[in-house]
Motif scaffolding. Structure first.
Motif, PDB file in Angstrom:
ATOM      1  N   GLN A  32      27.332  22.105 -12.722  1.00 17.12           N
ATOM      2  CA  GLN A  32      27.318  23.268 -13.619  1.00 17.12           C
ATOM      3  C   GLN A  32      28.766  23.844 -13.485  1.00 17.12           C
ATOM      4  OE1 GLN A  32      23.564  24.908 -13.446  1.00 17.12           O
ATOM      5  NE2 GLN A  32      23.106  24.009 -15.430  1.00 17.12           N
ATOM      6  N   ALA A  33      29.243  24.209 -12.594  1.00 14.90           N
ATOM      7  CA  ALA A  33      30.329  24.956 -12.264  1.00 14.90           C
ATOM      8  C   ALA A  33      31.504  24.416 -12.421  1.00 14.90           C
ATOM      9  CB  ALA A  33      30.559  25.357 -10.707  1.00 14.90           C
ATOM     10  N   ARG A  34      31.597  22.929 -12.656  1.00 16.75           N
ATOM     11  CA  ARG A  34      32.737  22.175 -13.057  1.00 16.75           C
ATOM     12  C   ARG A  34      32.627  21.518 -14.408  1.00 16.75           C
ATOM     13  NH1 ARG A  34      31.959  22.431  -7.817  1.00 16.75           N
ATOM     14  NH2 ARG A  34      33.976  21.668  -6.511  1.00 16.75           N
ATOM     15  N   GLN A  35      31.406  21.816 -15.185  1.00 21.51           N
ATOM     16  CA  GLN A  35      31.426  21.433 -16.493  1.00 21.51           C
ATOM     17  C   GLN A  35      31.960  22.002 -17.616  1.00 21.51           C
ATOM     18  OE1 GLN A  35      27.058  20.739 -16.981  1.00 21.51           O
ATOM     19  NE2 GLN A  35      27.615  20.304 -19.588  1.00 21.51           N
ATOM     20  N   ARG A  36      32.972  21.511 -18.373  1.00 20.27           N
ATOM     21  CA  ARG A  36      33.491  22.291 -19.663  1.00 20.27           C
ATOM     22  C   ARG A  36      32.273  22.511 -20.793  1.00 20.27           C
ATOM     23  NH1 ARG A  36      37.941  18.781 -21.881  1.00 20.27           N
ATOM     24  NH2 ARG A  36      37.705  20.253 -23.409  1.00 20.27           N
ATOM     25  N   THR A  37      32.286  23.500 -21.576  1.00 20.71           N
ATOM     26  CA  THR A  37      31.150  23.424 -22.433  1.00 20.71           C
ATOM     27  C   THR A  37      31.680  23.809 -23.898  1.00 20.71           C
ATOM     28  OG1 THR A  37      30.985  25.837 -21.903  1.00 20.71           O
ATOM     29  CG2 THR A  37      29.483  24.210 -20.628  1.00 20.71           C
ATOM     30  N   THR A  38      33.090  24.174 -23.765  1.00 22.46           N
ATOM     31  CA  THR A  38      33.814  24.428 -25.019  1.00 22.46           C
ATOM     32  C   THR A  38      35.032  23.725 -25.423  1.00 22.46           C
ATOM     33  OG1 THR A  38      35.377  26.144 -23.990  1.00 22.46           O
ATOM     34  CG2 THR A  38      33.126  26.837 -24.594  1.00 22.46           C
ATOM     35  N   ALA A  39      35.630  23.706 -26.312  1.00 28.54           N
ATOM     36  CA  ALA A  39      36.956  22.953 -26.470  1.00 28.54           C
ATOM     37  C   ALA A  39      38.218  23.187 -25.480  1.00 28.54           C
ATOM     38  CB  ALA A  39      37.722  23.157 -27.888  1.00 28.54           C
ATOM     39  N   SER A  40      37.893  24.462 -24.560  1.00 27.82           N
ATOM     40  CA  SER A  40      38.837  24.797 -23.695  1.00 27.82           C
ATOM     41  C   SER A  40      38.747  24.112 -22.350  1.00 27.82           C
ATOM     42  CB  SER A  40      38.411  26.563 -23.347  1.00 27.82           C
ATOM     43  OG  SER A  40      39.277  26.696 -22.154  1.00 27.82           O
ATOM     44  N   GLU A  41      39.571  23.958 -21.568  1.00 27.36           N
ATOM     45  CA  GLU A  41      39.479  23.313 -20.248  1.00 27.36           C
ATOM     46  C   GLU A  41      38.839  24.384 -19.299  1.00 27.36           C
ATOM     47  OE1 GLU A  41      40.563  20.210 -19.083  1.00 27.36           O
ATOM     48  OE2 GLU A  41      41.180  19.852 -21.267  1.00 27.36           O
ATOM     49  N   LEU A  42      38.405  25.743 -19.613  1.00 25.77           N
ATOM     50  CA  LEU A  42      37.899  26.532 -18.493  1.00 25.77           C
ATOM     51  C   LEU A  42      36.408  26.050 -18.216  1.00 25.77           C
ATOM     52  CD1 LEU A  42      38.921  29.810 -20.194  1.00 25.77           C
ATOM     53  CD2 LEU A  42      40.135  28.693 -18.356  1.00 25.77           C
ATOM     54  N   THR A  43      36.124  26.335 -16.894  1.00 23.10           N
ATOM     55  CA  THR A  43      34.773  26.159 -16.413  1.00 23.10           C
ATOM     56  C   THR A  43      34.571  27.143 -15.642  1.00 23.10           C
ATOM     57  OG1 THR A  43      35.546  25.261 -14.283  1.00 23.10           O
ATOM     58  CG2 THR A  43      35.316  23.609 -16.134  1.00 23.10           C
ATOM     59  N   SER A 147      35.478  37.497 -17.775  1.00 20.49           N
ATOM     60  CA  SER A 147      33.858  37.435 -17.419  1.00 20.49           C
ATOM     61  C   SER A 147      33.549  37.023 -19.126  1.00 20.49           C
ATOM     62  CB  SER A 147      33.628  38.979 -17.044  1.00 20.49           C
ATOM     63  OG  SER A 147      33.729  39.111 -15.974  1.00 20.49           O
ATOM     64  N   GLY A 148      34.045  37.428 -19.831  1.00 22.21           N
ATOM     65  CA  GLY A 148      33.923  37.148 -21.320  1.00 22.21           C
ATOM     66  C   GLY A 148      33.893  35.770 -21.512  1.00 22.21           C
ATOM     67  N   HIS A 149      34.914  35.065 -20.959  1.00 22.11           N
ATOM     68  CA  HIS A 149      34.897  33.804 -21.148  1.00 22.11           C
ATOM     69  C   HIS A 149      34.064  32.900 -20.317  1.00 22.11           C
ATOM     70  CE1 HIS A 149      39.425  34.000 -21.189  1.00 22.11           C
ATOM     71  NE2 HIS A 149      39.194  33.974 -22.441  1.00 22.11           N
ATOM     72  N   ALA A 150      33.654  33.600 -19.400  1.00 22.25           N
ATOM     73  CA  ALA A 150      32.480  33.010 -18.615  1.00 22.25           C
ATOM     74  C   ALA A 150      31.099  33.061 -19.163  1.00 22.25           C
ATOM     75  CB  ALA A 150      32.425  33.524 -17.064  1.00 22.25           C
ATOM     76  N   ASP A 151      30.935  34.139 -19.803  1.00 25.05           N
ATOM     77  CA  ASP A 151      29.631  34.390 -20.568  1.00 25.05           C
ATOM     78  C   ASP A 151      29.436  33.408 -21.721  1.00 25.05           C
ATOM     79  OD1 ASP A 151      27.263  35.999 -20.490  1.00 25.05           O
ATOM     80  OD2 ASP A 151      27.784  37.243 -22.117  1.00 25.05           O
ATOM     81  N   ILE A 152      30.815  33.228 -22.464  1.00 17.40           N
ATOM     82  CA  ILE A 152      30.512  31.902 -23.451  1.00 17.40           C
ATOM     83  C   ILE A 152      30.081  30.561 -22.928  1.00 17.40           C
ATOM     84  CG2 ILE A 152      31.873  30.775 -25.202  1.00 17.40           C
ATOM     85  CD1 ILE A 152      33.177  33.703 -25.790  1.00 17.40           C
ATOM     86  N   ILE A 153      30.967  30.407 -21.792  1.00 12.44           N
ATOM     87  CA  ILE A 153      30.929  29.182 -21.015  1.00 12.44           C
ATOM     88  C   ILE A 153      29.415  28.958 -20.593  1.00 12.44           C
ATOM     89  CG2 ILE A 153      31.077  27.580 -19.136  1.00 12.44           C
ATOM     90  CD1 ILE A 153      34.124  28.841 -19.497  1.00 12.44           C
ATOM     91  N   ARG A 154      28.617  29.857 -20.147  1.00 10.08           N
ATOM     92  CA  ARG A 154      27.388  29.757 -19.551  1.00 10.08           C
ATOM     93  C   ARG A 154      26.369  29.665 -20.611  1.00 10.08           C
ATOM     94  NH1 ARG A 154      24.583  31.301 -14.837  1.00 10.08           N
ATOM     95  NH2 ARG A 154      22.292  30.307 -15.369  1.00 10.08           N
ATOM     96  N   GLU A 155      26.524  30.692 -21.911  1.00  7.96           N
ATOM     97  CA  GLU A 155      25.767  30.412 -23.099  1.00  7.96           C
ATOM     98  C   GLU A 155      25.788  28.854 -23.514  1.00  7.96           C
ATOM     99  OE1 GLU A 155      25.797  33.299 -25.868  1.00  7.96           O
ATOM    100  OE2 GLU A 155      26.453  34.856 -24.636  1.00  7.96           O
TER     101      GLU A 155
END
Length: 168
Positions: A32-43, A147-155
């Motif tokens: 999960q730490a490596r999984q992209r969940t949005t159009a962004s490359e961020l994980t 942290s805001g980015h991370a919250d969206i990715i986690r959701e």
């Protein structure tokens, strides 16, 4: 004495914001730490990797006060990626060490108004000078921003959000 209170307040704000990020990544797997969940490359792992390096970089800037420091675009390659050999637990442990060093550094800053040269970089090619206070607040801003980015990715990852996890 009021000056020391400001140092303590800055340390506390940084600690609280780091804790919010730690809550966001609590309970995730390495996959999960490596999984992209949005159009962004961020994980989540990539953001954690970035924040550890970012805090280390800016505290070095504060210590070195190098008027000739510069950063090149290639210096930023891979900073938003979790390495194959890195783990969430390992990065969190590393961040604890970095955070302790940051707190000690903040305590040692005699003058938060001291002018600190920042490295030139591709998006700000001229030398910029920040107060020590502003530089410390920049670290806080980086953690809060990501942290805001991370919250969206986690959701998007599993429906969890930091606010609910914080209460739980």
């Amino acid at each position: 004495m009021a000056g020391r209170q400001e140092h303590d307040d800055l340390i506390q704000l940084l600690d609280e914001q780091r804790e919010m990020f730690r809550i966001t990544v609590r309970g995730i797997s390495e996959e999960q730490a490596r999984q992209r969940t949005t159009a962004s490359e961020l994980t989540l792992g990539g953001l954690l990797h970035h924040l550890v390096g970012c805090e280390r970089l800016w505290t070095k800037v504060l210590v070195d006060r190098d008027e000739n420091a510069e950063q090149k675009l290639e210096d930023f390659e891979g900073q938003y990626s979790i390495g194959d050999s890195e783990t969430v637990a390992g990065l969190l442990a590393e961040w604890e060490i970095v955070a302790a060093n940051t707190a000690e550094l903040i305590r040692s800053v005699a003058d938060l108004d001291a002018s600190i040269p920042t490295p030139t970089n591709p998006w700000v090619p001229g030398r910029v000078w920040w107060s020590a206070r502003f530089l410390i607040l920049h670290i806080l801003r980086e953690i809060a921003h990501h942290s805001g980015h991370a919250d969206i990715i986690r959701e998007q990852l599993d429906g969890a959000n930091t606010t609910a996890q914080r209460a739980g």
